[in-house]
Design a protein around this motif. Sequence first.
Motif, short mmCIF file in Angstrom:
data_model
loop_
_atom_site.label_atom_id
_atom_site.label_comp_id
_atom_site.label_asym_id
_atom_site.label_seq_id
_atom_site.Cartn_x
_atom_site.Cartn_y
_atom_site.Cartn_z
N CYS A 201 0.82 -1.21 0.00
CA CYS A 201 0.00 0.00 0.00
C CYS A 201 0.86 1.26 0.00
O CYS A 201 1.95 1.29 0.55
N ASP A 203 0.55 5.65 0.17
CA ASP A 203 -0.23 6.87 0.38
C ASP A 203 0.14 7.87 -0.72
O ASP A 203 1.25 8.36 -0.75
N GLN B 48 -8.84 17.08 8.80
CA GLN B 48 -9.69 16.45 9.81
C GLN B 48 -9.16 16.65 11.23
O GLN B 48 -9.83 16.34 12.18
N ASN B 154 7.93 2.99 5.20
CA ASN B 154 6.55 2.57 5.00
C ASN B 154 5.84 3.55 4.08
O ASN B 154 5.59 4.69 4.46
N SER B 155 5.51 3.08 2.88
CA SER B 155 4.86 3.94 1.89
C SER B 155 3.40 4.20 2.24
O SER B 155 2.80 5.11 1.69
N ALA B 156 2.83 3.38 3.13
CA ALA B 156 1.39 3.50 3.41
C ALA B 156 1.08 4.55 4.48
O ALA B 156 -0.06 4.94 4.64
N LEU B 157 2.09 4.96 5.24
CA LEU B 157 1.83 5.87 6.36
C LEU B 157 2.25 7.29 5.99
O LEU B 157 3.42 7.66 6.11
N GLY B 158 1.30 8.08 5.52
CA GLY B 158 1.61 9.41 5.00
C GLY B 158 1.28 10.55 5.94
O GLY B 158 1.54 11.71 5.61
N THR B 159 0.67 10.25 7.09
CA THR B 159 0.38 11.32 8.05
C THR B 159 0.80 10.85 9.45
O THR B 159 0.90 9.64 9.70
N GLU B 161 -1.03 11.02 11.97
CA GLU B 161 -2.21 10.34 12.51
C GLU B 161 -2.18 8.85 12.17
O GLU B 161 -2.45 8.00 13.02
N ARG B 162 -1.90 8.53 10.90
CA ARG B 162 -1.85 7.12 10.50
C ARG B 162 -0.70 6.40 11.18
O ARG B 162 -0.81 5.25 11.56
N THR B 165 -0.95 5.17 15.25
CA THR B 165 -1.68 3.97 15.66
C THR B 165 -0.73 2.77 15.71
O THR B 165 -0.99 1.81 16.43
N VAL B 216 -5.15 9.96 19.41
CA VAL B 216 -4.24 10.08 18.26
C VAL B 216 -4.23 11.52 17.73
O VAL B 216 -3.17 12.07 17.40
N PHE B 217 -5.38 12.14 17.67
CA PHE B 217 -5.44 13.52 17.16
C PHE B 217 -4.63 14.47 18.05
O PHE B 217 -3.91 15.34 17.55
#
Lengths: 304, 417
Positions: A201, A203, B48, B154-159, B161-162, B165, B216-217
Amino acid sequence: MKKTMLSVALMALLMGCNESKVDNTADNNNNKTDIKSKDVKIYVEALSSHNGEFRAINDKNTTYTNLGSSDVNATIKDFRFFLSDIKLINKDGKEVLLKVKESDYQHQDTNTNLVLFDYETSSNKTTNNLIDASVAQGDYTAIEFTLGVPEKLNHIEFPDINALNHSKMAWNWQAGRKFTKIELLPNGSKQWNFHLGSTGCKDNDGSIECKQPNRVRVKLDNFDITKDTIVFDLSKLIEDTDITTNDGAKPGCMGSLADKDCLDTFVKLDINIDAKDGKCTGSDCSEQVVFSTGSNRAKNISGK
Amino acid sequence: MKLKTFVPFLALLFLSCGSQTTVEKQTDNSDYKFKKLYGHLAPVVPKQNPISEAKVELGRYLFFDKRLSPKNNISCGSCHEPQHAFVDKIRNFGEDKFVNSLNESVGGVCIKCHKDGQIEPNNTLPLGTDENTIIRESMGLTNAAYYTSYTWANSALGTIERYITTPLSNDDPKELGLVSEHEDLVFNRILDDETYQKLFQDVFGDDYIVDQKHIVFALSSFIRTLISFNSPYDQYLAGNHDALSDEAKRGKDLFFGEKAECFHCHSGGDTRFSDSSKDIKTFEPKAFFHNTGLFNIDENGSFPEGNRGLFEITTDLNDMGKFKAPTLRNIELTAPYMHDGSLATLHDVLDFYSNGGRVIENGKFKGDGRANPHKSSLISKINLNEQEKLDIIEFLKSLTDYSFLVDPKHQDPFKKR
């Protein structure tokens, strides 16, 4: 504060917001046609099978025998999975989406549905083995569903959406959900996990795209919705896998096509491991052997 | 306070009439102003999760609160300590001890880190709530707000906030261990605490909810304020020519020159020193990952299993051994180096890059990293002499921002002062 909320609600009502409220009942959505809907309850059995004997998976303390290629005994620490986009097919070949009732384990979305199944019974918490839905009346002969969470729901952060809000199914490192959370404790060796989910995945400035969807679309023909069940057979999934050894850095299969522990299980789900794209061979997953049609034949071996 | 809530909330309700969008109810009004240090642009704040002074303050309490781990033994701050540029203090044992452990090593690799492929306790790697060793070094949080991707690879975690977790609630590896079955225990600890009652009210109003999302916020908002742009090098750029020593000036020229070429990956908005970086004006922000030739197991380019960089996420062989280039700001304080802590000092890092990779002559990880087929084309043997290495190190040390380490707004509120 309550007074504030009340006046806001009142204003909203005066503005006519209530008319746009989404109504999830099948009757309401179909009231422009003459087709009446009916309730459908379809049970999904998790079981293990050996020599023609079927053993229901429903208890953490029960030892299940003859599992995996090394024929070992194991207890089952966790057993959950998502099914989605559940459709019935009528005798004319027309697909009709089931309308599931909103509950802790079910969510009806626009153009799709999502149900979480949970067989963990040692705690007092609720479990689920049922698709509780309604569908337009008709003559249905087959059922179709996807093992997994639909793409449009998979990557929502902190969802206020039933079924999707079970934090145990969160798969943070791939910014999505575990489609399956199956965790076995083989006697005398370490925990063995089967976590399936979309991998690879990325982003892209806010939107997540995954190279390997790892979703399995299953069709069961000659399915009688009035009495048949959907069967998830753990024994078939791990038939050729030695759950007492670990061939990768992670215990068992954590969804990666690079993990040797995944390869044999992916074959059972008909995920094309040669293509390395997380899709099934051919246009569907028709060669999968994990799901089948059943009729509540599993034997309760926990004594419950 | 209530009136302040009412007006914008009502307006939003009218706007979203009929849609299913839920509006985040907050009493604050995104009142946080990022410091404008030397003209640096502000970081991106996700829509958000608007940032406010009150939310940052709540986040500071949560960041340093051990009660967030169900076992009540570690907080985010346990592995990210302000005085060490938000890495863990386990590294603060002095170089002698580390060098001693390196003496037991094979071919320059710390065997305590990778004995027979297993991670051993009592090394430099951080520990999770079960005293389990985490496979990678804790990453410094300096200017975390500007990254386009989070964690080492990790390409999936762009913020943020993400990303949060993961250390907060992941099962494997377990860090804080706030998995779902322990959520009620932890959330009740917070609900019962009078300090938090006020802090949560200040941010989320009287009907606040304590759950993973709101925790988290708040944590993300605090981390977003950990901004460091006040080093001697920044003062030098602002016109104070005496802020850098002659060595550091020579090191700077090497760093940005074509011989050492460090700036290709350690770039980003000119002085953020990471190419995986963005601000509010960045056009099409991207995340980058690089294989620098640390390993080449069996000459196939492999990295140690479980620690193969972006490959772990994508299973694409081209991503083997690729990691994010972290910012070099405050890098002096974050030894040992690389994702696995296998280089003890900045000098070791310069030796490594000067050679264009690492050769491991014996043992399980034997291989010539210089010849790793997946290695970045920007890494090659550049033969820096000793003086050049020392000059670059001096330059890197000029990126240390002492005001960042002692900023009262970054400190542990539970510590007695």
